[in-house]
Design a protein around this motif. Structure first.
Motif, mmCIF file in Angstrom:
data_model
loop_
_atom_site.group_PDB
_atom_site.id
_atom_site.type_symbol
_atom_site.label_atom_id
_atom_site.label_comp_id
_atom_site.label_asym_id
_atom_site.label_seq_id
_atom_site.Cartn_x
_atom_site.Cartn_y
_atom_site.Cartn_z
ATOM 1 N N VAL A 93 0.852 -1.194 0.000
ATOM 2 C CA VAL A 93 0.000 0.000 0.000
ATOM 3 C C VAL A 93 0.885 1.240 0.000
ATOM 4 N N GLY A 94 0.590 2.173 -0.891
ATOM 5 C CA GLY A 94 1.336 3.424 -0.935
ATOM 6 C C GLY A 94 0.454 4.570 -1.358
ATOM 7 N N GLY A 95 1.009 5.754 -1.333
ATOM 8 C CA GLY A 95 0.261 6.933 -1.750
ATOM 9 C C GLY A 95 1.206 8.016 -2.217
ATOM 10 N N ASP A 96 0.667 8.972 -2.963
ATOM 11 C CA ASP A 96 1.476 10.097 -3.422
ATOM 12 C C ASP A 96 1.368 11.238 -2.424
ATOM 13 N N ALA A 97 1.667 12.455 -2.843
ATOM 14 C CA ALA A 97 1.694 13.596 -1.920
ATOM 15 C C ALA A 97 0.470 14.490 -2.051
ATOM 16 N N ARG A 98 -0.597 13.989 -2.628
ATOM 17 C CA ARG A 98 -1.812 14.783 -2.758
ATOM 18 C C ARG A 98 -2.453 15.025 -1.393
ATOM 19 N N HIS A 99 -3.353 16.026 -1.373
ATOM 20 C CA HIS A 99 -4.153 16.253 -0.176
ATOM 21 C C HIS A 99 -4.902 14.967 0.178
ATOM 22 N N GLY A 100 -4.782 14.554 1.421
ATOM 23 C CA GLY A 100 -5.524 13.395 1.892
ATOM 24 C C GLY A 100 -4.849 12.062 1.689
ATOM 25 N N SER A 101 -3.800 12.003 0.878
ATOM 26 C CA SER A 101 -3.224 10.701 0.547
ATOM 27 C C SER A 101 -2.665 9.977 1.768
ATOM 28 N N ALA A 102 -1.915 10.683 2.623
ATOM 29 C CA ALA A 102 -1.312 10.024 3.786
ATOM 30 C C ALA A 102 -2.376 9.433 4.700
ATOM 31 N N GLY A 103 -3.445 10.207 4.962
ATOM 32 C CA GLY A 103 -4.520 9.692 5.805
ATOM 33 C C GLY A 103 -5.251 8.533 5.170
ATOM 34 N N PHE A 104 -5.442 8.589 3.861
ATOM 35 C CA PHE A 104 -6.129 7.496 3.175
ATOM 36 C C PHE A 104 -5.288 6.220 3.194
ATOM 37 N N VAL A 105 -3.966 6.357 3.097
ATOM 38 C CA VAL A 105 -3.093 5.186 3.208
ATOM 39 C C VAL A 105 -3.275 4.526 4.574
ATOM 40 N N ASP A 106 -3.358 5.334 5.624
ATOM 41 C CA ASP A 106 -3.561 4.785 6.969
ATOM 42 C C ASP A 106 -4.896 4.050 7.070
ATOM 43 N N VAL A 107 -5.944 4.613 6.476
ATOM 44 C CA VAL A 107 -7.254 3.960 6.516
ATOM 45 C C VAL A 107 -7.204 2.620 5.788
ATOM 46 N N VAL A 108 -6.625 2.621 4.601
ATOM 47 C CA VAL A 108 -6.525 1.381 3.824
ATOM 48 C C VAL A 108 -5.735 0.333 4.604
ATOM 49 N N ALA A 109 -4.606 0.734 5.190
ATOM 50 C CA ALA A 109 -3.773 -0.206 5.932
ATOM 51 C C ALA A 109 -4.526 -0.786 7.123
#
Length: 496
Positions: free
Chosen positions: A49-65
């Motif tokens: 699971v990864g994400g880029d630097a867009r708004h919300g991406s870091a939080g969405f990665v945490d939710v997915v994980a």
């Protein structure tokens, strides 16, 4: 309307509500993917699971994980924003059963999304997408909530990035004469990793466009972060001119696409479209194989395959067989391109997507494409303009005019397509596309493909006209007139 799971995932504006990207809808999508995976794989299976630097991406990665972990899956994350190809490559290299990448690619700053990869490291295809869609609808009815994300249980592994860089560098040759490069990641996450890859093949003279070199989710210096648009690459072309570059490169924000620019014969810097780039790369990769590619490994691997899509130029259908390869045409999208046939050497789409190392990344990858382009330019012994002229001499000049035609609010794209096809019946031969919505219009020396967008109320047209080999100036002018005439008829059929 709730988010619908497409053939590679979901993408939408961020905000509250079931039709937008937010923690609640991300949890639903992650639940649907987790339930699908658990019907196929045992507990303890790995998901990247990864994400880029867009708004919300870091939080969405945490939710997915958190969701995936709650379903008994082992989640591995890079621990920092990454390009999409890093996740696609890691699925395959780490033996994972799936990968999820939080990104909206080159969409506006207000959007976000999730791409889903299968165990082969490629974007998912039917029936997997419909199975996940069914789980998504069930999760909505159940009212699945957002999990606690304070301790997701994910394993942080920053070597995912290093492994990707090492694999790409190992698959690319060092150019005989390393070019001077102007590069922009367009405020995305690909700049530093691309520079590492280029340095790994001996391309050290790289200048990043000032003000665009670091991730910024607002994309403040461009109206659109899509490098297909001329305005988006304006600063890049200026830097290329200023430093006397040999190559200009523009990645999109998640670095899975790459636009390339060159100094035209008139001295101005211009960006190539995906078809010109694809033609030159196909020619190069078939005649000068990359280390470890199917072409380099000899005839035991079979005839190498080059794939393009139904909306791309007809040039590869002429060029590839002439170079000893096999050309395969697929539906649009890399989920189809990377599955075109074995052994796949190279695949491209007209929308500046390129897969040059299919054994490393089974998807489009702007960073490895940038490296392959630099290797080609630094070893070709001729300019890009001379290469384009040589292809026209051998296979004819191919002129293109691709346009998106907005429809009136509330219009039905399928109905608009049927009307356009009826109106074009007197223009040429109109035939439906195989396996997808759309039509092909054929007239002497030109053709057009028209298809619905699928995500917006518009029809897209891809018009091409061509000459015979060794075209004269008048031949090119005749092709230009055929191109304009057919493009005008298509536009009138769609909008009238």
């Amino acid at each position: 309307m709730p988010l619908t799971f497409g053939t590679a995932g979901v993408r939408a504006p961020m905000g509250p509500g079931p039709e937008r990207m937010n923690a609640g809808t991300v949890a639903l999508v992650a639940t649907a993917v987790a339930r699908h995976v658990r019907t196929q794989e045992p507990a303890g299976s790995t998901v990247i699971v990864g994400g880029d630097a867009r708004h919300g991406s870091a939080g969405f990665v945490d939710v997915v994980a958190a969701v995936l972990t709650a379903h008994g899956l082992v989640v591995v994350v890079p621990g920092s924003p990454v390009p999409t190809p890093v996740i696609a490559a890691a699925v395959r290299s780490r033996g994972a059963v799936a990968g999820l990448m939080v990104t909206a690619s080159h969409n506006p700053a207000t959007d976000n999304g999730i791409k889903v990869y299968g165990p082969d490291g490629a974007q998912i295809v039917p029936p997997t997408d419909s199975h996940i869609e069914q789980h998504l609808r069930t999760a909505e009815r159940e009212g699945v909530g957002v999990p606690e994300t304070g301790a997701t249980g994910a394993r942080v592994d920053p070597t995912l990035i290093d492994d990707y860089v090492d694999s790409v560098v190992a698959g690319l040759p060092a150019p005989a004469r390393p070019p001077r490069v102007a590069l922009t990641p367009v405020h995305g996450v690909g700049g530093e990793i691309c520079r590492r890859v280029l340095a790994g093949i001996g391309v050290d003279d790289v200048t990043l466009v000032p003000g665009q070199e670091r991730p910024d989710p607002d994309f403040p210096t461009v109206e659109s972060p899509n490098p297909e648009r001329p305005a988006t690459t304006l600063r890049l072309r200026g830097v290329a001119e200023e430093i006397g570059a040999d190559v200009a490169l523009a990645l999109d924000p998640d670095a899975d696409r790459c636009a390339v620019g060159y100094r035209a014969p008139d001295g101005r810097w211009r960006m190539l479209d995906g078809d010109d780039t694809g033609g030159l790369l196909a020619d190069h990769l078939l005649t000068t194989p990359l280390p470890g590619s199917v072409r380099a490994s000899g005839s035991r691997s079979g005839v190498p395959v080059v794939a393009s899509t139904i909306v791309s130029s007809r040039l590869p259908s002429l060029l590839v067989p002439a170079r000893g390869g096999r050309h395969v045409e697929t539906l649009t999208g890399f989920k189809w391109l990377v599955r075109a046939a074995d052994p796949l050497l190279y695949a491209y789409e007209e929308a500046i997507g390129h897969c040059v190392l299919p054994r490393v990344v089974a998807d489009k990858d702007g960073i490895s494409a940038a490296g392959a382009w630099c290797a080609m330019v630094g070893s070709a012994g001729r300019s890009v303009g001379a290469g384009l002229d040589a292809l026209a001499e051998e296979f004819g000049a191919h002129l293109r005019h691709n346009v998106a035609h907005p429809l009136v609010p509330g219009a039905d794209p399928d109905a608009a397509l049927r009307r356009a096809a009826e109106r074009l019946g007197s223009t040429g031969t109109v035939t439906p596309l195989d396996g997808t919505d759309g039509v092909r219009v054929a007239v002497p020396g030109a053709r057009a493909v028209i298809r619905p967008s699928g995500t917006e109320p518009l029809l897209k047209s891809y018009v091409e006209a061509w000459t015979t080999p060794r075209p004269s100036r008048s031949d090119r002018e005749d092709a230009g007139r055929r191109l304009t005439a057919l493009a005008d008829r298509v536009a009138a059929a769609i909008t009238s």
